[in-house]
Design a protein around this motif. Structure first.
Motif, PDB file in Angstrom:
ATOM      1  N   UNK A   4       0.822  -1.214   0.000  1.00 52.01           N
ATOM      2  CA  UNK A   4       0.000   0.000   0.000  1.00 52.01           C
ATOM      3  C   UNK A   4       0.860   1.271   0.000  1.00 52.01           C
ATOM      4  N   UNK A   5       2.165   1.070   0.066  1.00 50.76           N
ATOM      5  CA  UNK A   5       3.085   2.224   0.101  1.00 50.76           C
ATOM      6  C   UNK A   5       3.315   2.814  -1.290  1.00 50.76           C
ATOM      7  N   UNK A   6       3.335   4.132  -1.344  1.00 48.63           N
ATOM      8  CA  UNK A   6       3.727   4.781  -2.595  1.00 48.63           C
ATOM      9  C   UNK A   6       5.246   4.856  -2.658  1.00 48.63           C
ATOM     10  N   UNK A   7       5.758   4.996  -3.865  1.00 50.22           N
ATOM     11  CA  UNK A   7       7.216   5.151  -4.003  1.00 50.22           C
ATOM     12  C   UNK A   7       7.504   6.443  -4.752  1.00 50.22           C
ATOM     13  N   UNK A   8       8.607   7.057  -4.374  1.00 51.98           N
ATOM     14  CA  UNK A   8       9.001   8.299  -5.027  1.00 51.98           C
ATOM     15  C   UNK A   8       9.792   7.948  -6.287  1.00 51.98           C
ATOM     16  N   UNK A   9       9.319   8.415  -7.427  1.00 52.64           N
ATOM     17  CA  UNK A   9      10.049   8.132  -8.667  1.00 52.64           C
ATOM     18  C   UNK A   9      10.253   9.429  -9.449  1.00 52.64           C
ATOM     19  N   UNK A  10      11.257   9.415 -10.317  1.00 58.16           N
ATOM     20  CA  UNK A  10      11.408  10.563 -11.206  1.00 58.16           C
ATOM     21  C   UNK A  10      11.412  10.062 -12.646  1.00 58.16           C
ATOM     22  N   UNK A  11      10.699  10.791 -13.483  1.00 54.45           N
ATOM     23  CA  UNK A  11      10.592  10.412 -14.893  1.00 54.45           C
ATOM     24  C   UNK A  11      10.979  11.596 -15.768  1.00 54.45           C
ATOM     25  N   UNK A  12      11.618  11.301 -16.882  1.00 55.66           N
ATOM     26  CA  UNK A  12      11.934  12.355 -17.839  1.00 55.66           C
ATOM     27  C   UNK A  12      10.977  12.222 -19.013  1.00 55.66           C
ATOM     28  N   UNK A  13      10.091  13.193 -19.120  1.00 55.28           N
ATOM     29  CA  UNK A  13       9.054  13.117 -20.153  1.00 55.28           C
ATOM     30  C   UNK A  13       9.136  14.366 -21.030  1.00 55.28           C
ATOM     31  N   UNK A  14       9.279  14.157 -22.318  1.00 53.63           N
ATOM     32  CA  UNK A  14       9.434  15.260 -23.286  1.00 53.63           C
ATOM     33  C   UNK A  14      10.510  16.243 -22.841  1.00 53.63           C
ATOM     34  N   UNK A  15      11.595  15.709 -22.324  1.00 54.57           N
ATOM     35  CA  UNK A  15      12.746  16.524 -21.952  1.00 54.57           C
ATOM     36  C   UNK A  15      12.653  17.156 -20.575  1.00 54.57           C
ATOM     37  N   UNK A  16      11.541  16.976 -19.897  1.00 57.13           N
ATOM     38  CA  UNK A  16      11.381  17.609 -18.585  1.00 57.13           C
ATOM     39  C   UNK A  16      11.355  16.552 -17.477  1.00 57.13           C
ATOM     40  N   UNK A  17      12.016  16.867 -16.356  1.00 59.54           N
ATOM     41  CA  UNK A  17      12.045  15.918 -15.226  1.00 59.54           C
ATOM     42  C   UNK A  17      10.810  16.113 -14.353  1.00 59.54           C
ATOM     43  N   UNK A  18      10.190  15.042 -13.948  1.00 65.24           N
ATOM     44  CA  UNK A  18       9.039  15.095 -13.039  1.00 65.24           C
ATOM     45  C   UNK A  18       9.307  14.167 -11.872  1.00 65.24           C
ATOM     46  N   UNK A  19       8.842  14.563 -10.700  1.00 64.76           N
ATOM     47  CA  UNK A  19       8.924  13.669  -9.538  1.00 64.76           C
ATOM     48  C   UNK A  19       7.528  13.346  -9.075  1.00 64.76           C
TER      49      UNK A  19
END
Lengths: 162, 326
Positions: A4-19
């Motif tokens: 049930x725990x969320x995890x912190x991830x980072x994704x690079x989408x269309x050149x922009x980093x998102x967390x």
């Protein structure tokens, strides 16, 4: 680790980093559409068959409905929103418009991204190469001929990616 | 369709992965490319508590030729197999099988190990939860009836992998590892023949590589597949073959490996005499047609009826020989 725990991830989408903090069960398609409102990527069969949810992962087309968002960490995701430069459409998008390769438009994001991946790796594909590349993308309006024509026109203009 | 919640593990070494499999007593599912597992979870056919992704274990990817054997890591993508020059030049059946598997975007994600270890399929099983609620659970879903074969006492689900028949025809072995134990089996040996549990592997075990011997000179191979939509569908029937030719390119013998004919690929060896007679038969495949059908269990549980698929078996077997020797 608890399920049930969320995890912190980072994704690079269309050149922009998102967390994000997400549950690992979220698909890339769900995160793109629901968390980032990048609704250009369409949900079709949600079963990996139709190809409307195609995005590019490190430049290669994949089914985002079959790919966990958490698995995309460290990779570059390109969606249809990442192709145009402001008001200026990508040459493949422009070719699709000019050649009437868009009817209802639902398959278009997937078709265009698949075409981009093809033209980035092979700037002069044969008709067979084009048909093979888009064989996993269904157009239920059945406008395949015009789609192939639009992709061919991009080869003649010698354009692939940016 | 939402995937049920699960805990997610990403070991970075094979040792770590084997320890996890051991510690969780088999309650963890392995995620390779996910193109089989994710739809299964979306349909509510499986809801594992924990998923272990193999994406960070780089030692499981790669293709290398060593001592006349090709070693393929099980996390190698189908796209990498398809572009491999060694495979194009030496293992034609495998190249054709990969090209016939799913659609190009799937090749970029799907893996060799995942394709081999995919679950068997049935029209009455691979459906959404709502669809399945209309009927009592079948044998594969933990119930006690078969919807495909009324009064059937066993599960007739169909093994639908494209790579395994080709790899078996090419005499492949696989390495299977668990914590502290490494063993090599023929690929055929990992299939149980049971629709409810198609593999003999223990839950703590992991398929780590596929080993294919370089074919002898004078041996050729092929893979042909019947499906409704050539761009995306699972096989309704597939035939891989390995054919031995003599100096005059006359057929000495052949091995057929039949896919989508039951819960496991079926191997049939055929003598040169029978094959040559069959190839000359203008209508059918001679006596070979009946021999090929013997070990199969084709019933009405795919998009085309079992009777039609049985009729098409010799047609595709003959085509496989033609493709191999051309």
């Amino acid at each position: 680790m608890n399920k049930s725990q969320k995890q912190l991830i980072s994704l690079k989408i269309n050149g922009q980093e998102y967390e994000f903090a997400i549950h690992p069960n979220r698909t890339l398609l769900e995160v793109l559409r629901e968390d980032l409102m990048l609704t250009g990527t369409k949900e079709g069969c949600d079963d990996g068959v139709c190809g409307t949810c195609t995005v590019l992962l490190n430049g290669a087309p994949i089914r985002s409905c079959l790919y966990l968002a958490i698995e995309a960490q460290g990779k570059e995701v390109t969606t249809i929103e990442g192709l145009a430069e402001g008001e200026k459409l990508h040459p493949i998008q422009q070719a699709f418009i000019e050649h009437g390769a868009i009817q209802c438009g639902y398959c278009s994001p997937g078709m265009i991204l698949t075409s981009k991946a093809l033209l980035d790796s092979n700037s002069m594909p044969t008709e067979h190469d084009i048909k093979l590349a888009i064989s996993g993308n269904f157009c239920r309006c059945t406008g395949y001929n015009k789609i192939v024509t639009a992709i061919k026109a991009c080869c003649q203009n010698a354009v692939g990616g940016h | 369709m939402r995937i049920p919640y699960f805990a997610y593990l990403t070991p970075s070494t094979l040792e770590e992965a084997l320890s996890i499999l051991n510690d969780y007593n088999g309650s963890v599912r392995v995620l390779a490319g996910g193109t089989d597992l994710i739809p299964i979870m979306k349909y509510g056919l499986d809801a594992p508590e924990t998923i272990m992704s193999l994406k960070n274990i780089t030692s499981l990817s790669g293709i290398k030729l060593e001592n006349k054997e090709l070693h393929i890591g099980t996390m190698t993508s189908l796209a990498d197999l398809l572009s491999s020059r060694i495979i194009i030049d030496n293992f034609r059946a495998l190249h054709q099988a990969v090209a016939a598997a799913a659609a190009p975007p799937i090749w970029n994600v799907a893996t060799v190990g995942g394709n081999i270890c995919q679950n068997s399929r049935c029209f009455y099983y691979n459906q959404s939860k709502t669809w399945r609620l209309e009927r009592p659970p079948c044998l594969k879903a933990g119930g006690n009836i078969c919807h495909a074969v009324p009064k059937g006492k066993k599960c007739f689900s169909v093994y639908s992998g494209d790579l395994a028949p080709a790899l078996i025809a090419l005499k492949s072995s696989v390495s299977v590892e668990r914590k502290g134990i490494y063993r090599i089996l023929t690929l055929q040996d990992i299939f149980s023949g049971k629709g409810t549990a198609p593999f003999t592997l223990e839950k703590e075990e992991l398929l780590t590589s596929v080993i294919i011997p370089l074919p002898d000179k004078g041996t050729c191979s092929s893979y042909v597949k019947m499906r409704l939509r050539p761009s995306v569908d699972y096989p309704l029937l597939s035939v891989a073959t390995s054919v031995s030719l003599d100096g005059a390119r006359k057929i000495k013998e052949a091995t057929f490996v039949l896919g989508a004919v039951g819960p496991a690929p079926v191997v049939v060896a055929a003598s040169g005499q029978l094959l040559r007679k069959g190839m000359e038969d203008t209508d059918d495949f001679g006596a070979l047609g009946e021999i090929l059908r013997k070990g199969t269990q084709m019933v009405d549980n795919l998009a085309l009826p079992g009777s039609y698929r049985r009729k098409m078996l010799p047609v595709f077997a003959k085509k496989a020989i033609q493709v191999a020797i051309e």
